[in-house]
Design an enzyme around this catalytic site. Structure first.
Site, mmCIF file in Angstrom:
data_model
loop_
_atom_site.group_PDB
_atom_site.id
_atom_site.type_symbol
_atom_site.label_atom_id
_atom_site.label_comp_id
_atom_site.label_asym_id
_atom_site.label_seq_id
_atom_site.Cartn_x
_atom_site.Cartn_y
_atom_site.Cartn_z
ATOM 1 N N MET A 1 13.786 25.054 -44.958
ATOM 2 C CA MET A 1 12.684 24.188 -44.566
ATOM 3 C C MET A 1 11.555 24.095 -45.599
ATOM 4 O O MET A 1 10.390 23.958 -45.247
ATOM 5 C CB MET A 1 12.128 24.639 -43.196
ATOM 6 C CG MET A 1 13.183 24.665 -42.092
ATOM 7 S SD MET A 1 14.136 23.129 -41.944
ATOM 8 C CE MET A 1 13.000 22.151 -40.980
ATOM 9 N N ARG A 2 11.900 24.175 -46.868
ATOM 10 C CA ARG A 2 10.901 24.002 -47.933
ATOM 11 C C ARG A 2 11.417 22.998 -48.941
ATOM 12 O O ARG A 2 12.633 22.839 -49.090
ATOM 13 C CB ARG A 2 10.722 25.302 -48.719
ATOM 14 C CG ARG A 2 9.887 26.311 -48.065
ATOM 15 C CD ARG A 2 9.877 27.571 -48.908
ATOM 16 N NE ARG A 2 9.260 28.621 -48.142
ATOM 17 C CZ ARG A 2 7.939 28.821 -48.106
ATOM 18 N NH1 ARG A 2 7.136 28.105 -48.851
ATOM 19 N NH2 ARG A 2 7.437 29.764 -47.349
ATOM 20 N N LEU B 1 12.561 22.122 -52.369
ATOM 21 C CA LEU B 1 13.151 22.951 -53.425
ATOM 22 C C LEU B 1 12.504 22.583 -54.759
ATOM 23 O O LEU B 1 12.386 21.400 -55.093
ATOM 24 C CB LEU B 1 14.662 22.713 -53.467
ATOM 25 C CG LEU B 1 15.472 23.740 -54.228
ATOM 26 C CD1 LEU B 1 15.349 25.135 -53.592
ATOM 27 C CD2 LEU B 1 16.929 23.325 -54.280
ATOM 28 N N HIS C 1 20.455 16.804 -43.465
ATOM 29 C CA HIS C 1 19.333 16.319 -42.649
ATOM 30 C C HIS C 1 19.847 15.802 -41.305
ATOM 31 O O HIS C 1 20.829 15.052 -41.274
ATOM 32 C CB HIS C 1 18.578 15.206 -43.400
ATOM 33 C CG HIS C 1 17.365 14.770 -42.651
ATOM 34 N ND1 HIS C 1 16.248 15.563 -42.534
ATOM 35 C CD2 HIS C 1 17.112 13.649 -41.926
ATOM 36 C CE1 HIS C 1 15.352 14.943 -41.777
ATOM 37 N NE2 HIS C 1 15.847 13.788 -41.405
ATOM 38 N N GLU D 1 26.989 17.930 -37.692
ATOM 39 C CA GLU D 1 26.660 18.605 -38.967
ATOM 40 C C GLU D 1 27.735 19.611 -39.354
ATOM 41 O O GLU D 1 28.089 19.722 -40.543
ATOM 42 C CB GLU D 1 25.322 19.349 -38.840
ATOM 43 C CG GLU D 1 24.124 18.442 -38.791
ATOM 44 C CD GLU D 1 22.822 19.218 -38.723
ATOM 45 O OE1 GLU D 1 21.821 18.713 -39.250
ATOM 46 O OE2 GLU D 1 22.783 20.313 -38.138
#
Ligand code: GRF
Length: 211
Positions: free
Chosen positions: A92-93, A95, A111, A176
């Site tokens: 959740m950052r 890159l 996503h 997913e």
């Protein structure tokens, strides 16, 4: 074909990591996870990695002076483990370019919506609140912009009238768990050709390696 060495970046539960580990173990995926890196100490994904006897590393942004030095350390860990393809599976950052430059055209992001619709951290609930009838999942090459970069595979997931966040999330996650391993397999087989923003999936007989 020798197993493609994967580095998986995570922040949470790691159900996608589990799908990858299971498909590597069953031989469906010609790949092996060599390291899992989490920016959260309590991510259940670290536990999943440990159970699968895969190196699991927690790296805390607060221990680094800058985003650049934090990302340099991530790149170092991935390189140290001989990683060939990096997978952001619920990481959740944003890159940093330190990692992207070390792995050009070799970082996937996952996503939970059909990009470019509903980017950001709340793709599932944003789609539900907007009232779309179809949402889905996207696997794309990561870039230095959130949820951007050439799209590899997408799968549509219908939104039902009686869906709530939980029921829709369950179907998105199930999609997913198929689409991400499928994209990794295509990469492992050398079947992804990037042409500008577009990614062409080469037929099996035309295998070529991404430069
Ligand atoms: C997935 O829905 C992914 O698309 C999003 O974060 C979620 C991670 O789930 N970026 P998990 O940690 O793999 O269970």
């Amino acid at each position: 074909m020798s197993a493609l060495r994967l580095g998986v970046l995570v922040s949470g539960s790691g159900s996608n990591l589990q799908a990858i580990l299971d498909k590597c173990a069953s031989g469906e995926l010609p790949a092996a996870v060599t390291v899992v890196v989490s920016d959260k100490a309590d991510a259940f994904a670290l536990e999943r990695a440990a159970r699968a006897r895969v190196s699991a590393v927690h790296i805390n942004r607060k221990d680094f002076e800058s985003a650049a030095s934090f990302n340099e350390e991530i790149a170092r860990i991935l390189i140290e483990h001989g990683v060939e393809l990096v997978i952001m599976a619920g990481y959740m950052r944003l890159l940093g370019k330190e990692v992207l430059d070390a792995f050009p055209n070799r970082v996937f992001n996952l996503h939970p919506a059909l990009l470019p619709s509903f980017p950001g951290a709340h793709g599932i609930v944003d789609a539900l609140d907007f009232g779309v009838k179809v949402t889905g999942v996207t696997v794309h090459f990561a870039s230095d912009v959130f949820d951007d970069g050439p799209i590899i595979l997408q799968e549509a997931v219908p939104v039902n009238d009686d869906d709530n966040e939980e029921s829709l999330a369950a179907r998105i996650h199930a999609a997913e768990h198929c689409v991400l391993p499928q994209a990794i397999k295509l990469f492992a087989e050398g079947r992804l050709a990037i042409e500008g923003r577009r990614v062409r999936v080469l037929p099996e007989k035309d295998k070529s390696v991404i430069p």
